[in-house]
Design a protein around this motif. Structure first.
Motif, PDB file in Angstrom:
ATOM      1  N   LEU A  28       0.825  -1.213   0.000  1.00 44.29           N
ATOM      2  CA  LEU A  28       0.000   0.000   0.000  1.00 44.29           C
ATOM      3  C   LEU A  28       0.855   1.257   0.000  1.00 44.29           C
ATOM      4  N   HIS A  29       1.965   1.230   0.716  1.00 42.25           N
ATOM      5  CA  HIS A  29       2.869   2.388   0.714  1.00 42.25           C
ATOM      6  C   HIS A  29       3.438   2.643  -0.681  1.00 42.25           C
ATOM      7  N   VAL A  30       3.862   1.592  -1.354  1.00 43.95           N
ATOM      8  CA  VAL A  30       4.399   1.748  -2.707  1.00 43.95           C
ATOM      9  C   VAL A  30       3.307   2.250  -3.643  1.00 43.95           C
ATOM     10  N   TYR A  31       2.123   1.674  -3.529  1.00 42.61           N
ATOM     11  CA  TYR A  31       1.000   2.100  -4.369  1.00 42.61           C
ATOM     12  C   TYR A  31       0.682   3.575  -4.130  1.00 42.61           C
ATOM     13  N   TYR A  32       0.689   3.997  -2.876  1.00 43.01           N
ATOM     14  CA  TYR A  32       0.427   5.400  -2.537  1.00 43.01           C
ATOM     15  C   TYR A  32       1.403   6.324  -3.269  1.00 43.01           C
ATOM     16  N   MET A  33       2.675   5.995  -3.201  1.00 38.33           N
ATOM     17  CA  MET A  33       3.670   6.857  -3.855  1.00 38.33           C
ATOM     18  C   MET A  33       3.546   6.800  -5.381  1.00 38.33           C
ATOM     19  N   ASN A  34       3.209   5.643  -5.923  1.00 40.35           N
ATOM     20  CA  ASN A  34       2.990   5.554  -7.366  1.00 40.35           C
ATOM     21  C   ASN A  34       1.810   6.430  -7.790  1.00 40.35           C
ATOM     22  N   LEU A  35       0.760   6.423  -6.993  1.00 40.96           N
ATOM     23  CA  LEU A  35      -0.391   7.288  -7.289  1.00 40.96           C
ATOM     24  C   LEU A  35      -0.023   8.760  -7.185  1.00 40.96           C
ATOM     25  N   ARG A  36       0.814   9.106  -6.215  1.00 39.13           N
ATOM     26  CA  ARG A  36       1.263  10.504  -6.109  1.00 39.13           C
ATOM     27  C   ARG A  36       2.023  10.901  -7.371  1.00 39.13           C
ATOM     28  N   GLY A  37       2.868  10.009  -7.859  1.00 40.63           N
ATOM     29  CA  GLY A  37       3.596  10.286  -9.092  1.00 40.63           C
ATOM     30  C   GLY A  37       2.652  10.480 -10.269  1.00 40.63           C
ATOM     31  N   LEU A  38       1.634   9.645 -10.367  1.00 37.47           N
ATOM     32  CA  LEU A  38       0.645   9.818 -11.438  1.00 37.47           C
ATOM     33  C   LEU A  38      -0.055  11.162 -11.301  1.00 37.47           C
ATOM     34  N   HIS A  39      -0.454  11.495 -10.106  1.00 41.84           N
ATOM     35  CA  HIS A  39      -1.159  12.754  -9.828  1.00 41.84           C
ATOM     36  C   HIS A  39      -0.302  13.968 -10.201  1.00 41.84           C
ATOM     37  N   TRP A  40       0.949  13.945  -9.818  1.00 41.29           N
ATOM     38  CA  TRP A  40       1.837  15.081 -10.063  1.00 41.29           C
ATOM     39  C   TRP A  40       2.190  15.244 -11.531  1.00 41.29           C
ATOM     40  N   ASN A  41       2.226  14.156 -12.270  1.00 44.20           N
ATOM     41  CA  ASN A  41       2.797  14.191 -13.610  1.00 44.20           C
ATOM     42  C   ASN A  41       1.808  13.951 -14.740  1.00 44.20           C
ATOM     43  N   VAL A  42       0.531  13.856 -14.436  1.00 44.43           N
ATOM     44  CA  VAL A  42      -0.459  13.609 -15.482  1.00 44.43           C
ATOM     45  C   VAL A  42      -0.498  14.793 -16.456  1.00 44.43           C
ATOM     46  N   LYS A  43      -0.679  14.482 -17.733  1.00 39.86           N
ATOM     47  CA  LYS A  43      -0.777  15.498 -18.786  1.00 39.86           C
ATOM     48  C   LYS A  43      -1.818  15.044 -19.795  1.00 39.86           C
ATOM     49  N   GLY A  44      -2.279  15.973 -20.589  1.00 38.08           N
ATOM     50  CA  GLY A  44      -3.152  15.615 -21.697  1.00 38.08           C
ATOM     51  C   GLY A  44      -4.583  16.070 -21.514  1.00 38.08           C
ATOM     52  N   LYS A  45      -5.413  15.609 -22.434  1.00 35.73           N
ATOM     53  CA  LYS A  45      -6.811  16.048 -22.483  1.00 35.73           C
ATOM     54  C   LYS A  45      -7.614  15.617 -21.271  1.00 35.73           C
ATOM     55  N   LEU A 107      -1.679   0.760 -14.799  1.00 35.39           N
ATOM     56  CA  LEU A 107      -0.918   0.574 -13.561  1.00 35.39           C
ATOM     57  C   LEU A 107      -1.873   0.370 -12.384  1.00 35.39           C
ATOM     58  N   ILE A 108      -2.942   1.141 -12.341  1.00 35.49           N
ATOM     59  CA  ILE A 108      -3.933   0.974 -11.272  1.00 35.49           C
ATOM     60  C   ILE A 108      -4.538  -0.428 -11.327  1.00 35.49           C
ATOM     61  N   LEU A 109      -4.926  -0.879 -12.511  1.00 35.23           N
ATOM     62  CA  LEU A 109      -5.504  -2.225 -12.640  1.00 35.23           C
ATOM     63  C   LEU A 109      -4.516  -3.309 -12.220  1.00 35.23           C
ATOM     64  N   ASP A 110      -3.278  -3.183 -12.678  1.00 38.96           N
ATOM     65  CA  ASP A 110      -2.249  -4.170 -12.314  1.00 38.96           C
ATOM     66  C   ASP A 110      -2.038  -4.199 -10.800  1.00 38.96           C
ATOM     67  N   THR A 111      -2.040  -3.029 -10.195  1.00 39.36           N
ATOM     68  CA  THR A 111      -1.837  -2.937  -8.751  1.00 39.36           C
ATOM     69  C   THR A 111      -3.023  -3.518  -8.002  1.00 39.36           C
ATOM     70  N   LEU A 112      -4.224  -3.182  -8.447  1.00 37.61           N
ATOM     71  CA  LEU A 112      -5.414  -3.712  -7.781  1.00 37.61           C
ATOM     72  C   LEU A 112      -5.449  -5.236  -7.849  1.00 37.61           C
ATOM     73  N   LYS A 113      -4.983  -5.794  -8.947  1.00 40.93           N
ATOM     74  CA  LYS A 113      -4.935  -7.255  -9.072  1.00 40.93           C
ATOM     75  C   LYS A 113      -4.064  -7.853  -7.968  1.00 40.93           C
ATOM     76  N   VAL A 114      -2.916  -7.247  -7.712  1.00 43.18           N
ATOM     77  CA  VAL A 114      -2.005  -7.717  -6.667  1.00 43.18           C
ATOM     78  C   VAL A 114      -2.632  -7.536  -5.282  1.00 43.18           C
ATOM     79  N   LEU A 115      -3.197  -6.357  -5.032  1.00 44.53           N
ATOM     80  CA  LEU A 115      -3.776  -6.078  -3.720  1.00 44.53           C
ATOM     81  C   LEU A 115      -4.965  -6.984  -3.426  1.00 44.53           C
ATOM     82  N   ILE A 116      -5.830  -7.176  -4.406  1.00 42.41           N
ATOM     83  CA  ILE A 116      -7.010  -8.021  -4.219  1.00 42.41           C
ATOM     84  C   ILE A 116      -6.594  -9.451  -3.890  1.00 42.41           C
TER      85      ILE A 116
END
Length: 157
Positions: A28-45, A107-116
């Motif tokens: 969960l800690h790793v997932y949290y930081m990965n989500l922060r990275g997605l949040h900070w760096n998202v671009k596009g429409k 990445l979210i789907l892959d992570t959820l598969k592991v967590l579930i």
């Protein structure tokens, strides 16, 4: 008096639950930081939509981190807080700022598969140890995560 004595839980039987929760806490800690990275760096429409969704996701994960850590304390265990140690235990890997909306959602789907899968293992161990509280917690986690799987898949369709 130890918590387990009052809770009438057998230390030997609860060991598998504690090990599973420690593994989940690290992931969960790793997932949290990965989500922060997605949040900070998202671009596009989809920036505004995904920026908000990633924030929603990491806030949800932060709550789960706290719940798991507190459950470990209730089970007479000490949750790890050092990221260097968590990384040694985590099965999830740190991601390097995926900014493409499709990559981020995959990445979210892959992570959820592991967590579930891990949470289902914890449920099995908790049921064997007569630990209804951990079973209920993991079941609650699964309710939200299975809904997230459906929503992310709908987004990617």
């Amino acid at each position: 008096m130890k918590n387990l004595d009052v809770l009438a839980l057998d230390k030997t039987k609860i060991e598998g639950v504690v090990n599973g929760l420690n593994q989940l806490l690290a992931d969960l800690h790793v997932y949290y930081m990965n989500l922060r990275g997605l949040h900070w760096n998202v671009k596009g429409k989809s920036f505004f939509q995904l920026h908000a969704e990633y924030e929603n996701q990491y806030n949800n994960v932060a709550e789960k981190i706290d719940e798991v850590a507190e459950r470990l304390l209730q089970l007479d265990s000490k949750p790890e807080n050092r990221f260097s140690e968590l990384l040694k235990v985590a099965t999830l890997k740190e991601e390097n700022n995926k900014v493409n909306e499709v990559e981020g959602m995959k990445l979210i789907l892959d992570t959820l598969k592991v967590l579930i899968a891990k949470e289902r293992e914890i449920i099995a161990a908790a049921e064997e140890a007569n630990d209804e509280v951990t079973t209920a917690m993991m079941s609650d986690f699964l309710v939200g995560q299975e809904k997230s799987v459906w929503m992310v898949n709908a987004y990617l369709a």
